[in-house]
Design a protein around this motif. Structure first.
Motif, PDB file in Angstrom:
ATOM      1  N   GLY A 140       0.793  -1.217   0.000  1.00  0.00           N
ATOM      2  CA  GLY A 140       0.000   0.000   0.000  1.00  0.00           C
ATOM      3  C   GLY A 140       0.826   1.269   0.000  1.00  0.00           C
ATOM      4  N   ARG A 141       2.138   1.186  -0.040  1.00  0.00           N
ATOM      5  CA  ARG A 141       2.948   2.382   0.033  1.00  0.00           C
ATOM      6  C   ARG A 141       3.302   2.971  -1.316  1.00  0.00           C
ATOM      7  NH1 ARG A 141       7.797   0.329   3.536  1.00  0.00           N
ATOM      8  NH2 ARG A 141       7.534  -1.407   2.071  1.00  0.00           N
ATOM      9  N   GLY A 142       2.760   2.409  -2.408  1.00  0.00           N
ATOM     10  CA  GLY A 142       3.032   2.965  -3.717  1.00  0.00           C
ATOM     11  C   GLY A 142       4.279   2.340  -4.330  1.00  0.00           C
ATOM     12  N   PRO A 143       4.677   2.801  -5.520  1.00  0.00           N
ATOM     13  CA  PRO A 143       5.840   2.220  -6.212  1.00  0.00           C
ATOM     14  C   PRO A 143       7.134   2.524  -5.479  1.00  0.00           C
ATOM     15  CG  PRO A 143       5.060   4.181  -7.323  1.00  0.00           C
ATOM     16  CD  PRO A 143       4.041   3.863  -6.261  1.00  0.00           C
ATOM     17  N   ASN A 144       8.118   1.670  -5.697  1.00  0.00           N
ATOM     18  CA  ASN A 144       9.432   1.825  -5.077  1.00  0.00           C
ATOM     19  C   ASN A 144      10.220   2.870  -5.855  1.00  0.00           C
ATOM     20  OD1 ASN A 144      11.865   1.616  -3.861  1.00  0.00           O
ATOM     21  ND2 ASN A 144      12.061  -0.599  -4.080  1.00  0.00           N
ATOM     22  N   THR A 145      10.019   4.151  -5.507  1.00  0.00           N
ATOM     23  CA  THR A 145      10.660   5.238  -6.247  1.00  0.00           C
ATOM     24  C   THR A 145      12.164   5.235  -6.069  1.00  0.00           C
ATOM     25  OG1 THR A 145      10.252   6.698  -4.360  1.00  0.00           O
ATOM     26  CG2 THR A 145       8.603   6.672  -6.106  1.00  0.00           C
ATOM     27  N   LYS A 146      12.645   4.779  -4.935  1.00  0.00           N
ATOM     28  CA  LYS A 146      14.092   4.740  -4.713  1.00  0.00           C
ATOM     29  C   LYS A 146      14.761   3.787  -5.692  1.00  0.00           C
ATOM     30  CE  LYS A 146      17.576   3.978  -1.123  1.00  0.00           C
ATOM     31  NZ  LYS A 146      17.778   3.619   0.296  1.00  0.00           N
ATOM     32  N   GLY A 147      14.144   2.606  -5.890  1.00  0.00           N
ATOM     33  CA  GLY A 147      14.705   1.650  -6.848  1.00  0.00           C
ATOM     34  C   GLY A 147      14.694   2.201  -8.268  1.00  0.00           C
ATOM     35  N   LEU A 148      13.616   2.901  -8.639  1.00  0.00           N
ATOM     36  CA  LEU A 148      13.540   3.479  -9.980  1.00  0.00           C
ATOM     37  C   LEU A 148      14.616   4.541 -10.182  1.00  0.00           C
ATOM     38  CD1 LEU A 148       9.654   3.825 -10.355  1.00  0.00           C
ATOM     39  CD2 LEU A 148      11.136   2.095 -11.356  1.00  0.00           C
ATOM     40  N   LEU A 149      14.861   5.366  -9.157  1.00  0.00           N
ATOM     41  CA  LEU A 149      15.867   6.417  -9.267  1.00  0.00           C
ATOM     42  C   LEU A 149      17.256   5.823  -9.442  1.00  0.00           C
ATOM     43  CD1 LEU A 149      16.649   9.371  -9.129  1.00  0.00           C
ATOM     44  CD2 LEU A 149      16.711   9.197  -6.635  1.00  0.00           C
ATOM     45  N   ILE A 150      17.572   4.779  -8.665  1.00  0.00           N
ATOM     46  CA  ILE A 150      18.890   4.147  -8.789  1.00  0.00           C
ATOM     47  C   ILE A 150      19.075   3.540 -10.176  1.00  0.00           C
ATOM     48  CG2 ILE A 150      20.329   2.252  -7.917  1.00  0.00           C
ATOM     49  CD1 ILE A 150      19.123   2.749  -5.158  1.00  0.00           C
ATOM     50  N   GLY A 151      18.027   2.904 -10.697  1.00  0.00           N
ATOM     51  CA  GLY A 151      18.123   2.331 -12.035  1.00  0.00           C
ATOM     52  C   GLY A 151      18.365   3.387 -13.099  1.00  0.00           C
ATOM     53  N   ALA A 152      17.668   4.548 -12.990  1.00  0.00           N
ATOM     54  CA  ALA A 152      17.836   5.622 -13.970  1.00  0.00           C
ATOM     55  C   ALA A 152      19.256   6.176 -13.931  1.00  0.00           C
ATOM     56  CB  ALA A 152      16.826   6.728 -13.699  1.00  0.00           C
ATOM     57  N   ILE A 153      19.803   6.351 -12.713  1.00  0.00           N
ATOM     58  CA  ILE A 153      21.173   6.871 -12.590  1.00  0.00           C
ATOM     59  C   ILE A 153      22.168   5.897 -13.222  1.00  0.00           C
ATOM     60  CG2 ILE A 153      22.985   7.440 -10.933  1.00  0.00           C
ATOM     61  CD1 ILE A 153      20.815   8.510  -9.087  1.00  0.00           C
ATOM     62  N   ALA A 154      21.955   4.588 -13.002  1.00  0.00           N
ATOM     63  CA  ALA A 154      22.869   3.597 -13.582  1.00  0.00           C
ATOM     64  C   ALA A 154      22.855   3.649 -15.101  1.00  0.00           C
ATOM     65  CB  ALA A 154      22.490   2.195 -13.089  1.00  0.00           C
ATOM     66  N   VAL A 155      21.648   3.818 -15.695  1.00  0.00           N
ATOM     67  CA  VAL A 155      21.545   3.888 -17.162  1.00  0.00           C
ATOM     68  C   VAL A 155      22.279   5.111 -17.696  1.00  0.00           C
ATOM     69  CG1 VAL A 155      19.938   4.183 -19.075  1.00  0.00           C
ATOM     70  CG2 VAL A 155      19.401   2.571 -17.258  1.00  0.00           C
ATOM     71  N   VAL A 156      22.074   6.276 -17.041  1.00  0.00           N
ATOM     72  CA  VAL A 156      22.735   7.507 -17.490  1.00  0.00           C
ATOM     73  C   VAL A 156      24.252   7.371 -17.392  1.00  0.00           C
ATOM     74  CG1 VAL A 156      23.032   9.955 -16.982  1.00  0.00           C
ATOM     75  CG2 VAL A 156      20.758   8.962 -16.913  1.00  0.00           C
ATOM     76  N   ALA A 157      24.739   6.779 -16.275  1.00  0.00           N
ATOM     77  CA  ALA A 157      26.190   6.608 -16.108  1.00  0.00           C
ATOM     78  C   ALA A 157      26.767   5.725 -17.207  1.00  0.00           C
ATOM     79  CB  ALA A 157      26.489   6.016 -14.732  1.00  0.00           C
ATOM     80  N   ALA A 158      26.050   4.633 -17.560  1.00  0.00           N
ATOM     81  CA  ALA A 158      26.539   3.738 -18.615  1.00  0.00           C
ATOM     82  C   ALA A 158      26.622   4.455 -19.956  1.00  0.00           C
ATOM     83  CB  ALA A 158      25.627   2.512 -18.718  1.00  0.00           C
ATOM     84  N   VAL A 159      25.606   5.300 -20.259  1.00  0.00           N
ATOM     85  CA  VAL A 159      25.609   6.038 -21.531  1.00  0.00           C
ATOM     86  C   VAL A 159      26.777   7.015 -21.585  1.00  0.00           C
ATOM     87  CG1 VAL A 159      24.315   7.680 -22.923  1.00  0.00           C
ATOM     88  CG2 VAL A 159      23.128   5.763 -21.873  1.00  0.00           C
ATOM     89  N   VAL A 160      27.009   7.747 -20.469  1.00  0.00           N
ATOM     90  CA  VAL A 160      28.102   8.728 -20.428  1.00  0.00           C
ATOM     91  C   VAL A 160      29.455   8.043 -20.624  1.00  0.00           C
ATOM     92  CG1 VAL A 160      29.327  10.369 -18.945  1.00  0.00           C
ATOM     93  CG2 VAL A 160      26.830  10.376 -19.026  1.00  0.00           C
ATOM     94  N   ILE A 161      29.664   6.900 -19.951  1.00  0.00           N
ATOM     95  CA  ILE A 161      30.925   6.182 -20.092  1.00  0.00           C
ATOM     96  C   ILE A 161      31.128   5.704 -21.527  1.00  0.00           C
ATOM     97  CG2 ILE A 161      32.170   4.092 -19.391  1.00  0.00           C
ATOM     98  CD1 ILE A 161      30.893   4.421 -16.615  1.00  0.00           C
ATOM     99  N   GLY A 162      30.051   5.188 -22.147  1.00  0.00           N
ATOM    100  CA  GLY A 162      30.173   4.721 -23.525  1.00  0.00           C
ATOM    101  C   GLY A 162      30.535   5.842 -24.490  1.00  0.00           C
ATOM    102  N   ILE A 163      29.901   7.023 -24.303  1.00  0.00           N
ATOM    103  CA  ILE A 163      30.204   8.161 -25.182  1.00  0.00           C
ATOM    104  C   ILE A 163      31.649   8.617 -24.992  1.00  0.00           C
ATOM    105  CG2 ILE A 163      29.631  10.579 -25.629  1.00  0.00           C
ATOM    106  CD1 ILE A 163      26.747   9.925 -24.949  1.00  0.00           C
ATOM    107  N   SER A 164      32.115   8.655 -23.724  1.00  0.00           N
ATOM    108  CA  SER A 164      33.487   9.087 -23.450  1.00  0.00           C
ATOM    109  C   SER A 164      34.503   8.165 -24.117  1.00  0.00           C
ATOM    110  CB  SER A 164      33.720   9.133 -21.936  1.00  0.00           C
ATOM    111  OG  SER A 164      32.837  10.026 -21.313  1.00  0.00           O
ATOM    112  N   VAL A 165      34.258   6.843 -23.995  1.00  0.00           N
ATOM    113  CA  VAL A 165      35.186   5.888 -24.621  1.00  0.00           C
ATOM    114  C   VAL A 165      35.210   6.045 -26.130  1.00  0.00           C
ATOM    115  CG1 VAL A 165      35.608   3.437 -25.012  1.00  0.00           C
ATOM    116  CG2 VAL A 165      34.994   4.243 -22.732  1.00  0.00           C
TER     117      VAL A 165
END
Length: 313
Positions: free
Chosen positions: A111-136
């Motif tokens: 009843g506490r709603g979606p796990n927003t903390k898990g969603l935020l961590i996943g989004a940050i991981a995706v952005v970090a992977a994209v930035v690293i790939g572009i840099s390489v």
């Protein structure tokens, strides 16, 4: 009662107020009595308690509809909270009746709603992977571009300092890297010498070759260990006083068709050696093994220049 006269016992002829009229009195109509009856003798009695009716001598309790089911009503005289008969049931027990208790959610922990903390961590991981790939990708692309420019460029490039050689002889390293030599390790002839009063030389100790500004001046570099004959580039780092210069370039005693250009590529001010340091290159053809490279000031050359380093590529 005769076959032709039904008397006053039929419901349609039962007039409760017949005793008020002459014909009713003639028929025997009587006013209401203490027993509760009135009208004609043997008349149909219509006075009964509300909701009570008899059929075949058995009293029937009134009934009501609830939720599509017939529910017996409470008999007159029954006490509060007491059922008139065993047949009575609460409305909640019938199909379709209203529930009496509130059902708890099947999964209260959700009843506490979606796990927003898990969603935020996943989004940050995706952005970090994209930035690293572009840099390489950018680093790889820049490396390829620099390599291509170094192979095809016709513009002189700046050199880097290296440890001086102990003599005018240099050798190719075990890894195949071509050698580099500082001014004080060159063989000096024709009145040339080393100096360090002009700032900006990259050779060890800021030393450079001076005295090259007259005919007969010469510097010699002997290179050992060339593994394969072919075409190379000889790079020279020099300084001029804001005026173009040149020198005769010879390999193994044979002069090149064109002198090595010591031009003012950077547009340095005239008369200022300290601001005139720059680099140039000229093509040379080397044989396998040992090669002797000379820079000389011959007739027809404009030789007002200082040298601090030579190297091959």
């Amino acid at each position: 009662m005769t076959p032709g006269d039904n008397g006053a016992s039929t419901p349609e002829d039962d007039d409760p107020f017949g005793y008020l009229y002459a014909d009713g009195q003639a028929r025997g109509a009587q006013p209401p009595s203490g027993s509760g009856g009135y009208g004609y003798p043997n008349a149909v009695s219509r006075v009964r308690p509300v909701g009570e009716r008899t059929y075949g001598g058995q009293q029937q309790a009134p009934q009501a509809q609830y939720g599509g089911q017939t529910i017996p009503q409470q008999q007159p005289g029954a006490g509060y909270g007491q059922s008139p008969s065993a047949a009575y049931q609460a409305p909640e027990t019938f199909p379709g009746g209203a529930p009496t208790t509130r059902q708890a959610p099947s999964n209260p922990g959700r009843g506490r709603g979606p796990n927003t903390k898990g969603l935020l961590i996943g989004a940050i991981a995706v952005v970090a992977a994209v930035v690293i790939g572009i840099s390489v990708a950018m680093m790889n692309g820049n490396g390829d571009d620099n390599k291509a420019n170094g192979d095809a460029s016709t513009t002189p490039s700046q050199s880097q300092s290296a440890s001086p050689s102990p003599s005018s002889t240099s050798s190719v390293s075990a890894s195949g890297e071509l050698p580099k030599i500082d001014a004080k390790a060159l063989r000096l002839d024709g009145g040339t010498s080393v100096a360090s009063d002009v700032k900006g030389a990259k050779a060890d100790g800021g030393v450079y070759v001076s005295g090259f500004n007259h005919v007969g001046a010469k510097v010699t570099w002997t290179v050992n260990g060339i593994q394969k004959a072919g075409d190379f580039r000889l790079y020279a780092r020099y300084s001029i006083p804001g005026v173009d210069a040149n020198a005769t370039l010879s390999v193994n005693g044979k002069a090149n068709n064109q002198p090595i250009g010591l031009k003012n590529f950077i547009g340095s001010p005239k008369g200022d050696y300290e601001k005139g340091w720059q680099s140039t290159w000229a093509p040379v053809t080397l044989t396998k093994g040992t090669n002797v490279i000379e820079l000389a000031c011959n007739d027809g050359n404009q030789c007002d220049a200082l040298f601090d380093q030579l190297w091959l590529e």
